[in-house]
Design a protein around this motif. Sequence first.
Motif, PDB file in Angstrom:
ATOM      1  N   ASN A 380       0.752  -1.172  -0.033  1.00  0.00           N
ATOM      2  CA  ASN A 380      -0.066  -0.016  -0.120  1.00  0.00           C
ATOM      3  C   ASN A 380       0.806   1.229   0.058  1.00  0.00           C
ATOM      4  O   ASN A 380       0.604   2.171  -0.745  1.00  0.00           O
ATOM      5  CB  ASN A 380      -0.931   0.144   1.009  1.00  0.00           C
ATOM      6  N   ALA A 384       0.840   3.688  -2.867  1.00  0.00           N
ATOM      7  CA  ALA A 384       0.386   5.342  -2.607  1.00  0.00           C
ATOM      8  C   ALA A 384       1.212   6.390  -3.278  1.00  0.00           C
ATOM      9  O   ALA A 384       1.100   7.213  -4.011  1.00  0.00           O
ATOM     10  CB  ALA A 384       0.172   5.585  -1.346  1.00  0.00           C
ATOM     11  N   ILE A 409      -5.830   5.188  -2.059  1.00  0.00           N
ATOM     12  CA  ILE A 409      -6.146   3.848  -1.427  1.00  0.00           C
ATOM     13  C   ILE A 409      -7.014   3.603  -0.310  1.00  0.00           C
ATOM     14  O   ILE A 409      -7.694   2.823  -0.266  1.00  0.00           O
ATOM     15  CB  ILE A 409      -4.459   3.506  -1.060  1.00  0.00           C
ATOM     16  N   GLN A 413     -10.302   1.517   0.477  1.00  0.00           N
ATOM     17  CA  GLN A 413     -10.531   0.694   1.476  1.00  0.00           C
ATOM     18  C   GLN A 413     -11.712   0.988   1.987  1.00  0.00           C
ATOM     19  O   GLN A 413     -12.464   0.160   2.510  1.00  0.00           O
ATOM     20  CB  GLN A 413      -9.065   0.535   2.188  1.00  0.00           C
ATOM     21  N   THR A 430      -7.496  -2.362  -5.712  1.00  0.00           N
ATOM     22  CA  THR A 430      -6.206  -1.306  -5.524  1.00  0.00           C
ATOM     23  C   THR A 430      -5.217  -1.868  -6.672  1.00  0.00           C
ATOM     24  O   THR A 430      -4.547  -0.915  -7.297  1.00  0.00           O
ATOM     25  CB  THR A 430      -5.547  -1.850  -4.292  1.00  0.00           C
TER      26      THR A 430
END
Lengths: 454, 259
Positions: A380, A384, A409, A413, A430
């Motif tokens: 993640n 990002a 992100i 989520q 994602t």
Amino acid sequence: MSDLKDTASGTASEPDGPGGTDGTSGTDGASGTDGASGTDGPVSPTGAVDPRLLVRQEGLKGFLHEFTRRVRGGELGSLPVIVGLIVIAITFQSLNDSFLSASSLSDIAVYTAGLGIMAVGIVFVLLLGEIDLSVGSVAGASAALWAMLSVTHGMNDWLAVLMAITAGGVMGLIHGFFFAGVGVPAFVVTLAGFLGWSGVQLWLMSGEGTINTPLDSVVADLTGYYFSDKAAAYAVATVAVLGYVGSLLLDAKRRRAARLPYRPNSEIALRATAVAVLAYAVAYVLNEPAGARGLPLALVIFLVILVSADFVARRTTYGRQVFAVGGNAEAARRAGINVEKIRITVFGIAGMLAAVGGLFIASQSGGANKGLGGDNTLMNVIAAAVIGGTSLFGGRGKIWSALLGALVITSIQQGLNLQGMESDVQFMITGAVLLAAVVIDSVSRRTQKTAGRT
Amino acid sequence: MPNEPVLALRGISKRFGAVQALTEVDLEIRPGEVLALVGDNGAGKSTLVKTVAGVHTIDEGTIERHGAPVQIHRPHDAQSLGIATVYQDLALCDNLDVVANLFLGNELRSAAILDEVGMEKRAQELLDTLSIRIPSVRVPVASLSGGQRQVVAIARALIGEPQVVILDEPTAALGVEQTAQVLDLIERLRERGLGVLLISHNMADVQAVADRVAVLRLGRNNGVFPVRETSHEEIIAAITGASDNAVTRRQARTTEKNP
Ligand SMILES: Nc1ncnc2c1ncn2[C@@H]1O[C@H](COP(=O)(O)OP(=O)(O)O)[C@@H](O)[C@H]1O
Ligand SMILES: [Mg+2]
């Protein structure tokens, strides 16, 4: 020079940012558009200006004209991410109208902060053209160290937090040393770090398994404290807007005094309005709707880190040297830059920010445990930075991309969580967004080549 | 001598593993003079440049500045001795703009904060005095043409107000018009009283701007000639090491036929 075929479409001026990497503000949708020479500015000594250059028109019209020209030329800047965020917001809001509710938005803000702080460190590493795969493990080991020192051994909480952040920095410096000093590829060094530091984390936690965060600890406050006084959010928004406008005006004044092209007031007003609308909208949403809890401390910490990191990257010799090493390390070395020092310290910064991120995760999840920073934290964080628009090839990117990418992100989520979707779908979506971001980047770079820019 | 060398190399040797790249090379660079350094591919020209620039350290020999021996271990040492180098590969950062490249390693700043306005102003002034035309000093160097990149690299060497400028094959990749502009620029450097060391493959360039020409062959000195009193052929002969080559033979034949 007479041979200007491939540069005839260059802009007249880009008054700030280290070359090609402006980032005055990633939030106004126009951050890729710093060409601000006004023809209303004083004419600089004309010897060096090529007559075939497209000259900017005056004021607002010129600004908009320049903006569309750049977008057509493929210099999309932060535009795709901002469009993406709007699409995400509309989609999830239409699926579930609690997506834009006060509590959901403040959750997004808090989660973005933790992820974004780690992503700032990764942006620095990507600017060098390197990668750091150890983020999650460094976060986990640092959080474990804090928990052990503070909770198990009863050390002063602040001191324990300081020790954890320092430990993260040292872990990063160790990566940097093996990479820059010994010459092992960063990929391998940080892969070893990824394994090694999670081993340290397991060892530190071996007695307890899980150490819960005491309610009155500094770490609990990191993501648990909200400024319930409404004035706080508005004050921060005001400081941000005044600081932004002040720096623009000061810059224009100094450039004008030096008889260089400067931003016309109309453009400053436009930028200021955009930033003000955004800042006060965020403050309003955090303060006013039913269920709002006020300004989260996490967001304040993140913004402070973001603004300072952006300043370091764009306005200091250190930042300039980071960009230079990422662009052409041998040229940087020949220019007298201590390339090893830059590389080692950048990994140190990444480690330190990973440790801060680890404390944020511990704060959110109520404690440190053996798995903290595991699963998809690393991916993640890297996603990002890349979604925000930082190039994987070094030398090109903005610190602000950490904010935008982390926001994308976290929003996805949050939206999927509200839909009750499990991690399988979250990972797939994602992944698709990351791929889309890289595709947009590659395509726009190709368009830029034909438009004579890089 | 009225014109003392500003920089002198005495007995410089450098080896890379099994390759003895330079053997006891001597060279004197005088102020207000263009010294050309010529030699075949692999003669050691770039290596010589890099030893003076502090990219490689020398194995043996001394470097003297105004007659006093100096130590050059790092690029920074050469810079602070007033020796500026334009490398064959230019050594520019493509991602940075022209101003950032010009001042790289020598940024104007107060404390650690960059003085962008001051740098941009000085960059403009420098480019103006050198009559260099660039679309904007704020475009990334990657978007410039080959000739523009070359003049930016030369301008970059002048930022620190050096006394000696070393140019490694500055015209090799350029067209006719751009070459002429670079040669003009070199003459302007000489007029400013700088010592210029011009490395080149191109005899026409050498004869156009150089005062003396030093020949390097297989890492050794092979003569220094005043350009005005030396023929093209003599220089070529020194480069190839053959007084007996195609050119000199032809020359000899023609002079025999028409005495
Ligand atoms: N870094 C290096 N390592 C090993 N050998 C080198 C290195 N640099 C140059 N050489 C060798 O030194 C010799 C001289 O090269 P160079 O100075 O580049 O020649 P020139 O510039 O005259 O064409 C060549 O044989 C080359 O292979
Ligand atoms: Mg060479």
